[in-house]
Design an enzyme around this catalytic site. Structure first.
Site, PDB file in Angstrom:
ATOM      1  CB  SER A 142      16.944   1.502 -28.542  1.00  0.00           C
ATOM      2  OG  SER A 142      17.822   1.011 -29.525  1.00  0.00           O
ATOM      3  CE1 TYR A 155      14.221   4.231 -32.531  1.00  0.00           C
ATOM      4  CE2 TYR A 155      16.464   3.539 -32.050  1.00  0.00           C
ATOM      5  CZ  TYR A 155      15.105   3.304 -32.019  1.00  0.00           C
ATOM      6  OH  TYR A 155      14.632   2.141 -31.461  1.00  0.00           O
TER       7      TYR A 155
END
Ligand code: NAD
Length: 260
Positions: A142, A155
């Protein structure tokens, strides 16, 4: 030329993973589709992909939260297809919370699915790839594997870890003709994000287009979502011969987000 190869795409029953699975099937790649969900619905998806692209498609429902399941998924894929030429570690989960309120079990779940299961799958797939002196490993990290945002500590930690894992594995496999790369998307238009637009519009009392520009895409300079097909096209490129010298890279596809 990817025709005749076999790919395992984790989390390919939805969103980015499904788009990658479709794009690989279009190239003639046999597929292990994987993910959680209603079994009848997933079986319909499997059958429709197999029929549309005339490739072998199988389905697996391993829960990657449980340790050992990623290795099982790889070994069962090898048992069915004889090999895993392409491993796409895409399954991932998110939880948004101030760090002091983040439940420890959420932290563990995110590390298990987003990082631990990737290690498990790579560990299981590498011996076959090394033996064949050929393979492609792609990890869906990401923009949050490269930079942070507040309230996403679990995350961000897992995705930064995933970028590190990608680099270490790439170095180990460099002479074995196996590449390992991370794709680092910004905000991609998936059903989940569509839902977020509606929710944020209600919370902020703003129209949809302002929520997209000012809230959701505040950090994404292009001010438009990345489409799943764009991410899939990059993955397909990384699987091909032309990408044999790209390894250990963390490739942003983020509308300029991490250029800031
Ligand atoms: P999604 O929620 O649409 O799909 C996630 C997939 O993972 C589904 O197939 C789901 O069944 C599977 N999955 C979730 N938990 C699982 C578990 N415990 N065991 C097995 N399978 C499980 O997600 P998406 O938006 O397509 O994201 C895919 C990947 O891309 C993720 O790793 C995510 O972190 C990353 N990513 C997404 C975006 C975005 O904007 N959507 C941006 C950057 C990175």
């Amino acid at each position: 030329m990817l025709k005749g190869k076999t790919a395992l795409v984790t989390g390919s029953t939805s969103g980015i993973g499904l788009a990658i699975a479709r794009a690989l099937a279009r190239e003639g790649v046999a597929l292990m589709l994987h993910g959680l969900g209603d079994s009848a619905e997933l079986e319909r998806l499997r059958a429709s992909l197999a029929a549309e692209f005339d490739v072998a498609v199988r389905l697996h429902g391993a829960d990657l939260m449980e340790s050992g399941q990623a290795a099982r998924l790889v070994s069962e894929t090898e048992a069915i297809f004889g090999r895993v030429d392409i491993l796409i570690n895409n399954a991932g989960i998110q939880f948004v919370s101030p760090v002091e309120d983040l439940p420890p079990e959420r932290w563990s779940a995110i590390q298990s699915v987003n990082l631990g299961a990737v290690f498990g799958a790579i560990r299981a797939a590498v011996p076959g790839m090394k033996r064949r002196r050929s393979g492609r490993i792609i990890n869906l990290a990401s923009a949050h594997g490269l930079v942070a945002s507040p309230f996403k500590s679990a995350y961000v930690a897992a995705k930064h870890g995933l970028v590190g894992l990608t680099k270490a594995v790439a170095l180990e496999l460099a002479e074995a003709e196996v590449t390992c790369n991370a794709i680092c998307p910004g905000y991609v238009r998936t059903p989940l994000v569509e839902q977020q637009i509606e929710n944020q519009a209600a919370v902020h009392g703003l129209p949809r287009d302002r929520v997209i520009r000012e809230v959701i895409l505040a950090a994404q300079p292009t001010k438009r979502f990345i489409e799943v097909e764009e991410v899939a096209a990059l993955a397909v490129f990384l699987c091909g011969d032309q990408a044999r010298s790209i390894t250990g890279a963390a490739l942003p596809i983020d509308g300029g987000w991490t250029a800031r």
